[in-house]
Design a protein around this motif. Structure first.
Motif, PDB file in Angstrom:
ATOM      1  N   ARG A  53       0.837  -1.208   0.000  1.00 11.22           N
ATOM      2  CA  ARG A  53       0.000   0.000   0.000  1.00 11.22           C
ATOM      3  C   ARG A  53       0.871   1.257   0.000  1.00 11.22           C
ATOM      4  NH1 ARG A  53      -1.585   2.996   4.250  1.00 11.22           N
ATOM      5  NH2 ARG A  53      -1.095   1.336   5.733  1.00 11.22           N
ATOM      6  N   TRP A  54       1.933   1.294   0.820  1.00 10.77           N
ATOM      7  CA  TRP A  54       2.804   2.464   0.856  1.00 10.77           C
ATOM      8  C   TRP A  54       3.469   2.687  -0.498  1.00 10.77           C
ATOM      9  CZ3 TRP A  54       1.736   5.663   4.391  1.00 10.77           C
ATOM     10  CH2 TRP A  54       1.440   5.265   5.699  1.00 10.77           C
ATOM     11  N   THR A  56       2.320   1.724  -3.397  1.00 12.55           N
ATOM     12  CA  THR A  56       1.301   2.157  -4.357  1.00 12.55           C
ATOM     13  C   THR A  56       1.042   3.648  -4.225  1.00 12.55           C
ATOM     14  OG1 THR A  56       0.255  -0.032  -4.291  1.00 12.55           O
ATOM     15  CG2 THR A  56      -1.043   1.769  -5.197  1.00 12.55           C
ATOM     16  N   GLU A  57       0.973   4.139  -3.010  1.00 10.35           N
ATOM     17  CA  GLU A  57       0.784   5.562  -2.794  1.00 10.35           C
ATOM     18  C   GLU A  57       1.974   6.364  -3.321  1.00 10.35           C
ATOM     19  OE1 GLU A  57      -0.141   6.208   1.305  1.00 10.35           O
ATOM     20  OE2 GLU A  57      -2.114   5.238   1.169  1.00 10.35           O
ATOM     21  N   LEU A  60       1.691   6.588  -7.080  1.00 11.88           N
ATOM     22  CA  LEU A  60       0.717   7.602  -7.476  1.00 11.88           C
ATOM     23  C   LEU A  60       1.310   9.001  -7.332  1.00 11.88           C
ATOM     24  CD1 LEU A  60      -2.092   8.433  -8.372  1.00 11.88           C
ATOM     25  CD2 LEU A  60      -2.882   8.154  -6.015  1.00 11.88           C
ATOM     26  N   GLN A  61       2.101   9.209  -6.305  1.00 14.43           N
ATOM     27  CA  GLN A  61       2.761  10.495  -6.113  1.00 14.43           C
ATOM     28  C   GLN A  61       3.711  10.803  -7.276  1.00 14.43           C
ATOM     29  OE1 GLN A  61       4.661  11.098  -2.217  1.00 14.43           O
ATOM     30  NE2 GLN A  61       6.414  11.973  -3.277  1.00 14.43           N
ATOM     31  N   LEU A 116      -6.180   1.035  -5.434  1.00 10.03           N
ATOM     32  CA  LEU A 116      -6.115   2.314  -4.725  1.00 10.03           C
ATOM     33  C   LEU A 116      -6.950   3.330  -5.484  1.00 10.03           C
ATOM     34  CD1 LEU A 116      -4.765   3.949  -2.399  1.00 10.03           C
ATOM     35  CD2 LEU A 116      -3.006   4.592  -4.046  1.00 10.03           C
ATOM     36  N   PHE A 118      -8.390   7.034  -6.376  1.00  6.44           N
ATOM     37  CA  PHE A 118      -7.834   8.378  -6.318  1.00  6.44           C
ATOM     38  C   PHE A 118      -8.720   9.326  -7.096  1.00  6.44           C
ATOM     39  CE2 PHE A 118      -6.414   7.047 -10.390  1.00  6.44           C
ATOM     40  CZ  PHE A 118      -5.983   8.144 -11.109  1.00  6.44           C
TER      41      PHE A 118
END
Length: 270
Positions: A53-54, A56-57, A60-61, A116, A118
């Motif tokens: 999850r981290w 993936t975030e 996205l960033q 995820l 967004f």
């Protein structure tokens, strides 16, 4: 794919064949990284899920950075920046997309992607805001995105690479640091070029935009103090040295960016 909340699920794909070959030819280091070397036998499923999850975030960033830098480049071209400098800066969004794929490949090595949601409009934005002062518009955007945001990111990437717990993470963080260092330097080159043509009050406006971004970065960094421990697991994204060490590295990166900004305002030379 869309959810009931009308937000898409962040997903990545490659077209493949000749397009992928051409893409890889521009960044051959990607294939040379030690993929498939992570040792996950003693890591719990819950921890692996959190690390995925981290990452993936983080992917996205990086993807959002490609979009914001593309908008910035419109302002750089509109300001009539030198052709060679403009061409150098044109490579930045490409780098961010490569970083996005690197994150996706790490996620694959950790066990696979996660869904995820967004907000596309909020994350990727629209057209850049333009005024009747093209050079000032470009300088403000570059100060924010490259001279502050990328400069601060560079400091934390060096920290992550130094404390990487495995060869793959050392390679990934090292490559990102190399690219972000070039991004930050490109930003300072643009500001140094613009300095003589900017009036004193315009230089102050550029600096104020940079200081405002430093405040945003500081607020974002402070949230790391509230993250759960999985964010600082050796397989996660904030560095295996722990929360306090990461926060110290982030503070030093902000201090370095502040010093460079102050020097630019005084001399136009960084």
């Amino acid at each position: 794919m869309r959810t009931k909340a009308s937000h898409p699920v962040f997903a990545l794909e490659l077209l493949g064949d000749a397009v992928q070959s051409g893409y890889r030819a521009r960044r051959p280091h990607l294939d040379a990284m030690p993929w498939g070397t992570l040792h996950l036998q003693d890591v719990s499923p819950e921890t692996l899920l959190a690390c995925r999850r981290w990452w993936t975030e983080f992917a996205l960033q990086e993807y959002a950075s490609a979009a914001s830098q593309t908008r910035m480049l419109q302002l750089v071209l509109r300001a009539g920046a030198p052709l060679d400098l403009s061409a150098l800066l044109m490579a930045l969004p490409f780098d961010e997309l490569v970083h996005t794929e690197m994150c996706a490949l790490v996620i694959a090595d950790l066990g696979g992607a996660i869904a995820l949601q967004f907000d596309r409009a909020a994350m990727l934005g629209g057209a850049p805001e333009m005024t009747d002062a093209p050079l000032l518009d470009a300088a403000v955007a570059v100060a924010r995105q490259l001279c502050v945001a990328e400069q601060c990111t560079l400091g934390t990437l060096h920290h992550r690479r130094k404390h990487a717990g495995n060869p793959l993470y050392e390679a990934v963080w090292g490559r990102m640091a190399r690219d972000e260092g070039a991004h930050a330097r490109g930003g300072w080159l643009l500001l140094n070029w613009a300095w003589p043509a900017l009036r004193e009050q315009e230089r102050v406006a550029v600096a104020e935009a940079g200081y405002a971004t430093l405040g945003e970065v500081e607020r974002a960094d402070s949230k790391a103090a509230e993250l759960d421990d999985s964010a600082f697991h050796p397989l996660s994204v904030f560095g295996a040295a722990g929360r306090d060490a990461y926060l110290a590295a982030a503070a030093q990166a902000r201090a370095d960016a502040t010093a460079l900004l102050e020097r630019w305002v005084r001399t136009g030379d960084t």
